[in-house]
Design a protein around this motif. Sequence first.
Motif: not given
Length: 173
Positions: A8-11, A66-71, A118-120, A125-126
């Motif tokens: 996940w992308i999360a705080t 790769v594109g819109d995928r974060l591995s 994700t675009d993260f 990122a900070p």
Amino acid sequence: MGDAEQVWIATVPALDDEEHVVIGNHHSADDAGRRVVGALGGLGYEGDEGVYHLLAFDLWARCERVGDRLSVLLLTSPGVLDDMVRTCPERLREAVASLRGTPPVDGGVPLLRREITTDFDPATAPGGDQVVVLDHDGVATPTDLLAEFDPEEATLVVLHTNPGDERGGSSPG
């Protein structure tokens, strides 16, 4: 819940209000890589009370877009696995040994791979290049893991994506 739902992308309130890549690791699953990640999370060296630091080559993350995928790939060094084969409990020894023959990636032994659309981008990122691993027993949602984080029930490990980085990881819990 399958592997695809374990990233996940999360705080992470226990760290800060910044977003991170968060990987859930159910360490009692049958998967050898999951079991080794769980064992490595417990191998830290205590700094502040309740905060354990991993050496950078014990466990690290490699992120790739790769594109819109974060591995995200979690790795350990071959030497760490060799030490584990000699010293880990019998119940874990077979899992560790089965990973030793895995072809290396960036000089490390791949343990766990997760992907998310994700675009993260953790590199921009900070907070920098941190990946958070929430090691736990059983299946849980990110909300459950983060809202009810209890050092007695789960281990939170912050990994950096550069194994040469002397900061290493840290593991409160």
